[in-house]
Design an enzyme around this catalytic site. Sequence first.
Site, short mmCIF file in Angstrom:
data_model
loop_
_atom_site.label_atom_id
_atom_site.label_comp_id
_atom_site.label_asym_id
_atom_site.label_seq_id
_atom_site.Cartn_x
_atom_site.Cartn_y
_atom_site.Cartn_z
N LEU A 132 8.79 9.18 -23.03
CA LEU A 132 9.13 10.46 -22.43
C LEU A 132 10.64 10.60 -22.21
O LEU A 132 11.09 11.38 -21.37
CB LEU A 132 8.39 10.65 -21.10
CG LEU A 132 6.88 10.82 -21.24
CD1 LEU A 132 6.20 10.83 -19.88
CD2 LEU A 132 6.55 12.09 -22.00
N GLY A 191 11.90 10.05 -18.83
CA GLY A 191 11.51 11.12 -17.92
C GLY A 191 12.12 12.47 -18.22
O GLY A 191 11.64 13.50 -17.72
N PHE A 192 13.16 12.50 -19.07
CA PHE A 192 13.84 13.76 -19.32
C PHE A 192 12.95 14.77 -20.04
O PHE A 192 13.03 15.98 -19.79
CB PHE A 192 15.11 13.51 -20.14
CG PHE A 192 16.00 14.70 -20.25
CD1 PHE A 192 16.64 15.21 -19.12
CD2 PHE A 192 16.22 15.34 -21.46
CE1 PHE A 192 17.47 16.32 -19.21
CE2 PHE A 192 17.03 16.45 -21.55
CZ PHE A 192 17.67 16.93 -20.42
N TYR A 246 12.62 -7.02 -13.89
CA TYR A 246 12.33 -5.82 -13.12
C TYR A 246 12.14 -6.17 -11.65
O TYR A 246 11.25 -6.94 -11.28
CB TYR A 246 11.06 -5.13 -13.63
CG TYR A 246 11.10 -4.67 -15.07
CD1 TYR A 246 12.31 -4.45 -15.74
CD2 TYR A 246 9.93 -4.47 -15.77
CE1 TYR A 246 12.34 -4.04 -17.06
CE2 TYR A 246 9.94 -4.05 -17.10
CZ TYR A 246 11.15 -3.84 -17.74
OH TYR A 246 11.16 -3.43 -19.05
#
Length: 328
Positions: free
Chosen positions: A204, A207-208, A54
């Site tokens: 989630l 994010g959707f 990341y």
Amino acid sequence: MRTRRVGDLTVGAQGLGCAGMSEFYGPTDDDESIATIHRALDLGVTLFDTADIYGRGGNEKLLGHALAERRSEAVIATKFGLVRAADGYTRTVRGDARYVRRACEESLRRLGVDHIDLYYQHRVDPTVPIEETVTAMAELVAAGKVRELGLSEAGAATIRRAHAVYPLAAVQCEWSLWTRDLEQDGVLSTCRELGVTPVAASPLGRGFLTGRFTAAADFEPQDFRRVTQPRFAEGNLERNLPLVGRLQALARRRGVTAAQLALAWVHHRGEEVVAIPGTKRRKYLEENVFAADLVLSESELDDLSAAVAATAVAGERCDPAMARQLGL
């Protein structure tokens, strides 16, 4: 916050995914990210999830800096095994013993800590026996550099083989209302049989399921969802919007947000489940934490499972490159 056991570690039932603080999901703000990490600790969040890939290691540095004065309050989970090419996107997988040892040393240095609490293999290397990889990871435990071991996105048979070498504490998989693969492919049942904690990543739906995205234009140009994720591609995005609409309708009925309801559904999948929703903003962190203690009835859970039926989701959960890494 309620707690869970991950091996010999005790963590809050909901952790914090930190990847988006460094890349993938649009612009980043280190100051806000650090404030979010500190606020998470204040709210009872103790598990912080990162990986060496990341931000090309930048996320580990950020997390280490944020936790420097509060290390004793946090359980740090990081991962190794994905190797990024110079183009920033192409990735290969490594699980050989030499690489495991080197990757751990580099993560310790970037995090600025003397041990990693939970160390995952990010992706299983198909060219290296899992026994070799886990043996090398177990040597890190013996050396005091790692406390507990885990695998990320591993199949049931691999989990069993790894666990036979050294007891796994956790298996991390993408798990949400619209991604329920581990419930159907034996991963969840294997974890429960072996006493391994399932950790729900992207609970989630990247994010959707928050309902904040209704068109491709809502994503920043370099947001990886817009670039590589099939479910967010033109056509699929529009077909998936009604699923979120039904989720939002149920959330309004309950007086909560769609995100809170989607997270609560994950928490109700089992008393041993740990969810790690990611966010880089305090506002959404506080919203998410509320969901960890939201109690749903059986009828509400059934309504949610039906409203966002996994079989109704348009598009694969990952692009072909990631699918190859996952053995799909």
